[in-house]
Design a protein around this motif. Structure first.
Motif, short mmCIF file in Angstrom:
data_model
loop_
_atom_site.label_atom_id
_atom_site.label_comp_id
_atom_site.label_asym_id
_atom_site.label_seq_id
_atom_site.Cartn_x
_atom_site.Cartn_y
_atom_site.Cartn_z
N SER A 113 19.24 42.24 45.46
CA SER A 113 19.43 41.64 44.14
C SER A 113 20.78 42.03 43.54
O SER A 113 21.44 41.22 42.90
CB SER A 113 18.29 42.01 43.20
N ALA A 114 21.19 43.26 43.76
CA ALA A 114 22.49 43.70 43.24
C ALA A 114 23.63 42.92 43.89
O ALA A 114 24.57 42.49 43.21
CB ALA A 114 22.67 45.20 43.47
N TYR A 115 23.54 42.71 45.19
CA TYR A 115 24.59 41.95 45.89
C TYR A 115 24.50 40.46 45.57
O TYR A 115 25.53 39.78 45.51
CB TYR A 115 24.51 42.20 47.39
N ALA A 116 23.29 39.97 45.36
CA ALA A 116 23.14 38.57 44.94
C ALA A 116 23.83 38.35 43.60
O ALA A 116 24.48 37.31 43.39
CB ALA A 116 21.66 38.21 44.84
N GLU A 117 23.70 39.31 42.70
CA GLU A 117 24.36 39.20 41.40
C GLU A 117 25.87 39.18 41.56
O GLU A 117 26.57 38.46 40.84
CB GLU A 117 23.92 40.34 40.49
N SER A 118 26.40 39.95 42.50
CA SER A 118 27.86 39.94 42.74
C SER A 118 28.32 38.55 43.19
O SER A 118 29.37 38.07 42.76
CB SER A 118 28.22 40.98 43.81
N PHE A 119 27.53 37.93 44.06
CA PHE A 119 27.86 36.57 44.48
C PHE A 119 27.82 35.61 43.29
O PHE A 119 28.73 34.78 43.12
CB PHE A 119 26.88 36.09 45.56
#
Length: 206
Positions: free
Chosen positions: A88-94
């Protein structure tokens, strides 16, 4: 010796490309960032939405089709009730980078394209940090560790991919050929591959 993203240098590099080609290299970087979002969206029964979003990005690069506006992108973020996970943290970065593309579509400011490419670099840097620090429990952040992260293969791969994108954009005869080529290579050289992301998840759970 530096192995870091340089905003000023990148802006100068993109200034050497036509507007459509600048967009194409930024979309290529954004597409390389999408794997964690695909992990997250699949886990929430939204796999089709992730695939549709990817198609939309390349339609924008190829033919100027509209991209989701900032408000629409806001709806794609993990909700407040969702568990905070690595993906979820990396999805938010995208999604933050996707919002930069929406801002560019609205304003035409080339700095937003630079920031998209910087976001891809930052994702690689964060992933390298997660791997090196999580792999060695109790590792302290020292100049040596910082250097190891900076020169991690994932970071170098993304910087090299960005350089290759610009070379391709400079040499392609037609926009459609450029877009097709970037689309093919970005899918095979993501910022973090499915296998690598799985390794990161195993370190998190282990």
């Amino acid at each position: 010796m530096s192995n870091r993203f340089d905003r000023k240098h990148d802006l100068n590099v993109l200034d050497g490309l036509t507007g459509e080609r600048r967009i194409a290299v930024a979309v290529a970087a954004l597409d390389r960032m999408i794997v964690p979002y695909l992990f997250w969206s699949t886990g929430h029964g939204l796999a089709e939405a992730g695939d549709k979003l990817r198609e939309n990005l390349w339609s924008y690069a190829a033919a100027g089709e509209p991209v989701p506006d900032e408000q629409s992108v806001e709806q794609l973020y993990p909700g407040p009730g969702d568990a905070v996970t690595l993906e979820s943290a990396y999805a938010e970065s995208f999604l933050e980078a996707l919002q930069l593309l929406a801002l560019f579509a609205e304003t035409g400011d080339p700095m937003r394209l630079v920031e998209i490419r910087e976001a891809a670099y930052s994702m690689a840097d964060a992933a390298a940090s997660d791997m090196l620090v999580r792999a060695g429990a109790g590792v302290r952040w020292t100049p040596e560790v910082e250097s190891a992260v900076s020169f991690h293969p994932w970071v170098s791969r993304e910087l090299q991919a960005q350089d290759a994108d610009v070379v391709a954009a400079s040499g392609a005869d037609r926009l459609d050929a450029l877009v097709n080529g970037l689309r093919a290579t970005s899918k095979t050289k993501p910022v973090v591959s499915e296998e690598e992301f799985g390794m990161m998840r195993s370190y998190q759970s282990g």
